[in-house]
Design an enzyme around this catalytic site. Structure first.
Site, PDB file in Angstrom:
ATOM      1  N   HIS A 143     -18.217  84.348  -1.392  1.00 14.29           N
ATOM      2  CA  HIS A 143     -17.196  83.327  -1.635  1.00 14.29           C
ATOM      3  C   HIS A 143     -16.504  83.593  -2.978  1.00 14.29           C
ATOM      4  CE1 HIS A 143     -18.886  79.961   1.193  1.00 14.29           C
ATOM      5  NE2 HIS A 143     -18.770  81.121   1.794  1.00 14.29           N
ATOM      6  N   GLU A 183     -15.940  81.721  -5.494  1.00 27.13           N
ATOM      7  CA  GLU A 183     -16.629  81.210  -6.689  1.00 27.13           C
ATOM      8  C   GLU A 183     -17.784  82.132  -7.090  1.00 27.13           C
ATOM      9  OE1 GLU A 183     -15.973  79.620  -3.809  1.00 27.13           O
ATOM     10  OE2 GLU A 183     -16.078  77.456  -4.065  1.00 27.13           O
ATOM     11  N   CYS A 232     -18.710  74.768  -1.728  1.00 30.88           N
ATOM     12  CA  CYS A 232     -19.796  74.464  -0.784  1.00 30.88           C
ATOM     13  C   CYS A 232     -21.092  74.299  -1.588  1.00 30.88           C
ATOM     14  CB  CYS A 232     -19.913  75.594   0.239  1.00 30.88           C
ATOM     15  SG  CYS A 232     -20.658  77.099  -0.437  1.00 30.88           S
ATOM     16  N   CYS A 248     -22.092  77.430  -3.629  1.00 32.44           N
ATOM     17  CA  CYS A 248     -21.292  77.676  -4.836  1.00 32.44           C
ATOM     18  C   CYS A 248     -21.526  76.580  -5.879  1.00 32.44           C
ATOM     19  CB  CYS A 248     -19.822  77.793  -4.458  1.00 32.44           C
ATOM     20  SG  CYS A 248     -19.507  79.255  -3.433  1.00 32.44           S
TER      21      CYS A 248
END
Lengths: 148, 148
Positions: A57, A59, A87, A90
């Site tokens: 992801h 992040e 999420c 993260c």
């Protein structure tokens, strides 16, 4: 929007450029930048398809890049700008880095960390939501509309 | 313990070897292996100090390595063995990979994902806890005793 008038919008624009780059690569269009002392120290967008890695992801990639750049495991003086609510993975990563601020655009009512709870963030992390939310959300909606 | 008599203990022993390797490197002694079709496809231990990256937990490194090895973003046919209960970040990562089973040793009553909730796991992921828990916990206690 200039950096002096509205720094949060200014840096969210940079995160949005990352999100648009993701869309062009047919990745879920989420982008992130990390800012320290008024400078962007990491930029990343979602790369789960390219890296064939469900954990890649924006992040996560940005945290690792910022730590590398700053030579620091803890990012208490940094702000994470991300186009969509993180999420739980993260948010948990944000907790470990102790990032000072999180500024996000669109809410993620299905997979955002706040659907699970807020206990994964560091207690000192400030959270701001809704910055350029319409554009952040529009990118996601357009992407998934094309996928259908 | 042999692989045929008790496969969960057999693979947890492999995760423990990783945890001991972490301790030798002065890293928090948590180890993980990922198993597919009876074979270990990834081994990792915590490397937050060495990589200077607060997100470099054993499970995160193992998920990325398993996806790389298998060429698969989703790990539904895999089991994650990890010596200590995953944190919310790693449980969230497990959710994204849709890993089929998680077997862990010691509970983490402070930072384990279950302190926050279980919503970050994939609904089909089976969780088994307490395998070789005493040894997994002992390694952690010894490590933090020396740090004091």
């Amino acid at each position: 929007m200039g950096i002096l008038e509205n720094p949060d919008e200014y840096f969210m624009e940079a995160a949005l450029r990352e999100a648009r780059a993701a869309a062009e690569e047919d990745e879920v269009p989420i982008g992130a930048v990390i800012v320290a002392g008024g400078n962007i120290v990491a930029r990343a967008h979602n790369q789960t398809e390219r890296l064939n890695d469900a954990t890649a992801h924006a992040e996560m990639l940005a945290f690792t890049a910022a730590s590398e750049y700053l030579g620091a495991k803890y990012l208490g003086d940094c702000t994470l700008y991300v186009t969509v609510e993180p999420c739980p993975m993260c948010a948990g990563a944000a907790g470990w880095t102790q990032v000072g601020r999180i500024v996000y655009g669109a809410k993620d009512p299905k997979r955002g960390y706040s659907t699970v709870g807020t206990g994964m963030l560091h207690p000192r992390t400030e959270v701001v939501q809704g910055v350029l939310a319409d554009e952040c959300e529009w990118l996601m909606k357009e992407f998934f509309k094309k996928k259908r």
